[in-house]
Design a protein around this motif. Structure first.
Motif, PDB file in Angstrom:
ATOM      1  N   GLN A   1       0.723  -1.265  -0.115  1.00  0.00           N
ATOM      2  CA  GLN A   1       0.052   0.111  -0.020  1.00  0.00           C
ATOM      3  C   GLN A   1       0.813   1.223  -0.016  1.00  0.00           C
ATOM      4  O   GLN A   1       1.833   1.454   0.782  1.00  0.00           O
ATOM      5  CB  GLN A   1      -0.920   0.056   1.045  1.00  0.00           C
ATOM      6  CG  GLN A   1      -1.922  -1.189   1.278  1.00  0.00           C
ATOM      7  CD  GLN A   1      -2.818  -1.251   2.649  1.00  0.00           C
ATOM      8  OE1 GLN A   1      -2.615  -0.318   3.330  1.00  0.00           O
ATOM      9  NE2 GLN A   1      -3.630  -2.094   2.650  1.00  0.00           N
ATOM     10  N   ILE A   2       0.424   2.166  -1.055  1.00  0.00           N
ATOM     11  CA  ILE A   2       1.248   3.536  -1.015  1.00  0.00           C
ATOM     12  C   ILE A   2       0.073   4.481  -0.563  1.00  0.00           C
ATOM     13  O   ILE A   2      -0.773   4.707  -1.376  1.00  0.00           O
ATOM     14  CB  ILE A   2       1.916   3.696  -2.432  1.00  0.00           C
ATOM     15  CG1 ILE A   2       2.874   2.536  -2.561  1.00  0.00           C
ATOM     16  CG2 ILE A   2       2.390   5.036  -2.172  1.00  0.00           C
ATOM     17  CD1 ILE A   2       3.455   2.852  -4.189  1.00  0.00           C
ATOM     18  N   HIS A   3       0.636   5.364   0.432  1.00  0.00           N
ATOM     19  CA  HIS A   3      -0.278   6.433   0.786  1.00  0.00           C
ATOM     20  C   HIS A   3       0.371   7.824   0.457  1.00  0.00           C
ATOM     21  O   HIS A   3       1.540   8.006   0.949  1.00  0.00           O
ATOM     22  CB  HIS A   3      -0.619   6.236   2.441  1.00  0.00           C
ATOM     23  CG  HIS A   3      -1.561   4.982   2.562  1.00  0.00           C
ATOM     24  ND1 HIS A   3      -2.767   5.039   2.458  1.00  0.00           N
ATOM     25  CD2 HIS A   3      -0.963   4.082   2.943  1.00  0.00           C
ATOM     26  CE1 HIS A   3      -2.995   3.561   2.823  1.00  0.00           C
ATOM     27  NE2 HIS A   3      -2.113   3.045   3.066  1.00  0.00           N
TER      28      HIS A   3
ATOM     29  N   LEU B   1       3.651  14.023   2.862  1.00  0.00           N
ATOM     30  CA  LEU B   1       3.840  12.953   3.560  1.00  0.00           C
ATOM     31  C   LEU B   1       3.442  11.678   2.636  1.00  0.00           C
ATOM     32  O   LEU B   1       2.486  11.330   2.035  1.00  0.00           O
ATOM     33  CB  LEU B   1       2.945  12.744   4.514  1.00  0.00           C
ATOM     34  CG  LEU B   1       2.651  14.354   5.483  1.00  0.00           C
ATOM     35  CD1 LEU B   1       1.482  14.299   6.568  1.00  0.00           C
ATOM     36  CD2 LEU B   1       4.259  14.435   5.893  1.00  0.00           C
ATOM     37  N   LEU B   2       4.521  10.570   2.679  1.00  0.00           N
ATOM     38  CA  LEU B   2       4.150   9.340   1.861  1.00  0.00           C
ATOM     39  C   LEU B   2       4.450   8.274   3.046  1.00  0.00           C
ATOM     40  O   LEU B   2       5.272   8.105   3.967  1.00  0.00           O
ATOM     41  CB  LEU B   2       5.294   9.246   0.597  1.00  0.00           C
ATOM     42  CG  LEU B   2       6.685   9.173   0.807  1.00  0.00           C
ATOM     43  CD1 LEU B   2       7.130   7.924   1.100  1.00  0.00           C
ATOM     44  CD2 LEU B   2       7.201   9.818  -0.571  1.00  0.00           C
TER      45      LEU B   2
ATOM     46  N   THR C   1      12.553  10.765   7.914  1.00  0.00           N
ATOM     47  CA  THR C   1      12.142   9.336   7.333  1.00  0.00           C
ATOM     48  C   THR C   1      12.119   8.749   8.713  1.00  0.00           C
ATOM     49  O   THR C   1      12.943   8.965   9.669  1.00  0.00           O
ATOM     50  CB  THR C   1      13.197   8.914   6.377  1.00  0.00           C
ATOM     51  OG1 THR C   1      12.487   7.710   5.889  1.00  0.00           O
ATOM     52  CG2 THR C   1      14.483   8.797   6.726  1.00  0.00           C
ATOM     53  N   TRP C   2      11.448   7.588   8.562  1.00  0.00           N
ATOM     54  CA  TRP C   2      11.412   6.509   9.585  1.00  0.00           C
ATOM     55  C   TRP C   2      11.203   5.264   8.727  1.00  0.00           C
ATOM     56  O   TRP C   2      10.188   5.082   7.993  1.00  0.00           O
ATOM     57  CB  TRP C   2      10.285   6.751  10.743  1.00  0.00           C
ATOM     58  CG  TRP C   2      10.314   5.703  11.570  1.00  0.00           C
ATOM     59  CD1 TRP C   2      10.956   5.606  12.640  1.00  0.00           C
ATOM     60  CD2 TRP C   2       9.528   4.666  11.564  1.00  0.00           C
ATOM     61  NE1 TRP C   2      10.679   4.618  13.631  1.00  0.00           N
ATOM     62  CE2 TRP C   2       9.757   3.943  12.758  1.00  0.00           C
ATOM     63  CE3 TRP C   2       8.550   4.226  10.807  1.00  0.00           C
ATOM     64  CZ2 TRP C   2       8.907   2.719  13.095  1.00  0.00           C
ATOM     65  CZ3 TRP C   2       7.672   2.986  11.120  1.00  0.00           C
ATOM     66  CH2 TRP C   2       7.957   2.394  12.336  1.00  0.00           C
ATOM     67  N   ALA C   3      11.603   3.992   9.139  1.00  0.00           N
ATOM     68  CA  ALA C   3      11.220   2.707   8.685  1.00  0.00           C
ATOM     69  C   ALA C   3      11.449   1.802   9.660  1.00  0.00           C
ATOM     70  O   ALA C   3      12.276   1.776  10.424  1.00  0.00           O
ATOM     71  CB  ALA C   3      12.365   2.287   7.554  1.00  0.00           C
TER      72      ALA C   3
ATOM     73  N   ARG D   1       8.140   5.638   6.250  1.00  0.00           N
ATOM     74  CA  ARG D   1       7.351   6.932   6.286  1.00  0.00           C
ATOM     75  C   ARG D   1       8.401   7.759   5.908  1.00  0.00           C
ATOM     76  O   ARG D   1       9.659   7.883   6.082  1.00  0.00           O
ATOM     77  CB  ARG D   1       6.933   7.247   7.606  1.00  0.00           C
ATOM     78  CG  ARG D   1       5.876   6.399   8.406  1.00  0.00           C
ATOM     79  CD  ARG D   1       5.493   6.735   9.661  1.00  0.00           C
ATOM     80  NE  ARG D   1       4.469   6.077  10.077  1.00  0.00           N
ATOM     81  CZ  ARG D   1       3.094   6.434  10.043  1.00  0.00           C
ATOM     82  NH1 ARG D   1       2.894   7.517   9.477  1.00  0.00           N
ATOM     83  NH2 ARG D   1       2.257   5.685  10.684  1.00  0.00           N
ATOM     84  N   ALA D   2       8.135   8.811   5.080  1.00  0.00           N
ATOM     85  CA  ALA D   2       8.851  10.090   4.822  1.00  0.00           C
ATOM     86  C   ALA D   2       8.141  11.311   4.651  1.00  0.00           C
ATOM     87  O   ALA D   2       6.948  11.245   4.360  1.00  0.00           O
ATOM     88  CB  ALA D   2       9.473   9.714   3.216  1.00  0.00           C
ATOM     89  N   ALA D   3       8.556  12.506   5.110  1.00  0.00           N
ATOM     90  CA  ALA D   3       7.763  13.708   5.200  1.00  0.00           C
ATOM     91  C   ALA D   3       9.015  14.694   4.115  1.00  0.00           C
ATOM     92  O   ALA D   3      10.031  15.057   4.882  1.00  0.00           O
ATOM     93  CB  ALA D   3       7.721  14.293   6.366  1.00  0.00           C
TER      94      ALA D   3
END
Length: 407
Positions: A338-340, A349-350, A383-385, A396-398
């Motif tokens: 899933q891509i948001h 924000l992705l 970013t966070w993974a 996550r990335a902003a």
């Protein structure tokens, strides 16, 4: 000590002597020009005034722009300095170099003239001896009493060679100080090297993201084609077509990267942006993996809102999503991805989410996640993974829509 004894048998002192001779030629030419100018002077010019005028003109020659370039070439060729090609004149420093070069060259030339005179003493002795003027009257006796001229000639010759070596060492040092790069040139060189390093890092990230994604997807597609070869020839053919298309795209990316390394003009085809996500979804679907894309919570938005994302951020966001999908395919093959994407407060924000598997749980990340972090850091984002809610692996990335690019 051994190196010192070998010095007369190396080319360094003799190249230095040639360099000094060119300095004497230069100052002689300037002296002739000064003499031509002073001829027009209405009164007689004392010798000290003439010498001062020649000295000033010699320094003025160093103020000319091309002199530094010529001096650097001579120093590199005859002194072995290895100076870089100058970008700016550095007129004052070059004028000081010209004065030092001509003065030191004149001193070495004077010593060499004395050495040549001394080398002629054994000839006078072999001719039966004589009295010659050498500052004062110098008597060279015939026979054994005049054999000292041989030792004097040899000693002066060796001393002159070492004097030329000293001249070479001194001028090398002065060349690095006066002809070497100034502060502005060093800053420009450092900036150019930083730009080259940034370009190489970006190229490495692009290759990892694009070709790594293609190879991962192609591997899964090849496995699908192998399994469907007998039961579903049409599906296997579609998988092979997808492999061919992805391989061609990877070759294009590789050719573009090699062109950058060779310094060729950049390719005209644009890099992919968020608008290419539907094509990415279709390629992933050919591997048997479902990929859903939601923009601002709407899976049917058609990514029309992606047009509001600046091109730079859109390109980087696509690469980040691509790497996240590649990691999901590699560590959780077959699991839904899933891509948001959301636009909020001038930030994009992705999230890339896939269900947690045993393989995914053991993954600690690699070059892909490091490349993502580097991309986001340069743009000033976050970013966070990791594992989220003990059920899914999430990236996550902003990204700021108006980034202040950092190095």
């Amino acid at each position: 000590m051994r190196q010192c004894l070998r010095l007369p048998f190396t080319a360094g002192p003799y190249r230095g002597w040639v360099h000094a001779l060119l300095g004497v030629v230069t100052v002689s030419a300037v002296a002739l020009a000064a003499a031509g100018l002073l001829i027009l002077w209405p009164t007689a010019v004392p010798a000290p005034a003439f010498a001062a005028a020649a000295w000033l003109l010699t320094g003025a020659v160093g103020l000319l722009g091309p002199v530094r370039r010529a001096s650097v070439r001579l120093a590199n060729g005859l002194l072995g300095t290895g100076l870089q090609h100058p970008l700016r004149p550095r007129r004052t420093a070059t004028a000081a170099w010209t004065l030092a070069w001509t003065l030191a060259g004149a001193a070495l030339a004077a010593a060499s003239s004395l050495a040549l005179f001394t080398l002629g003493l054994p000839l006078v002795w072999l001719d039966g001896g004589d009295t010659i003027a050498f500052g004062a009257q110098l008597r060279i006796a015939p026979g054994a009493a005049g054999s000292w001229t041989l030792a004097a000639a040899a000693g002066v010759a060796v001393a002159t060679v070492y004097l030329a070596a000293g001249y070479t060492a001194l001028m090398r040092r002065l060349a690095s100080l006066l002809l070497g790069p100034g502060l502005g040139e060093r800053l420009a060189a450092a900036e150019a090297e930083a730009d080259r390093a940034a370009a190489r890092n970006r190229l490495a990230r692009d290759l990892h993201d694009s070709i790594g994604h293609t190879l991962t997807a192609s591997t899964i597609q090849a496995a699908v084609a192998k399994q469907a070869m007998a039961s579903d020839p049409a599906g296997a053919r579609l998988a092979m077509d997808a492999i061919e298309s992805a391989s061609r795209a990877a070759l294009d990316d590789l050719d573009r990267a090699l062109g950058v390394l060779r310094g060729e003009p950049a390719a005209t085809h644009p890099e992919p942006t968020l608008s290419e996500l539907p094509a990415l979804r279709d390629r992933i679907a050919s591997t048997g993996t479902e990929l859903t894309i939601a923009f601002d919570g709407d899976t049917g938005a058609g990514l029309d809102a992606a047009a509001a994302v600046p091109p730079l951020i859109s390109r980087e966001a696509y690469r980040i999503v691509q790497e996240g999908v590649t990691n999901a395919l590699r560590h959780a093959p077959g699991a839904e991805i899933q891509i948001h994407l959301d636009l909020a407060d001038d930030r994009l924000l992705l999230r890339v989410v896939n269900p947690l598997t045993d393989t995914r749980a053991k993954s600690t990340g690699g070059r892909g996640l490091a490349g993502i972090a580097e991309r986001i850091r340069v743009l000033g984002g976050d970013t966070w993974a990791g594992i989220e809610d003990d059920a899914a692996w999430t990236l996550r990335a902003a990204l700021p829509l108006r980034p202040s690019v950092r190095r």
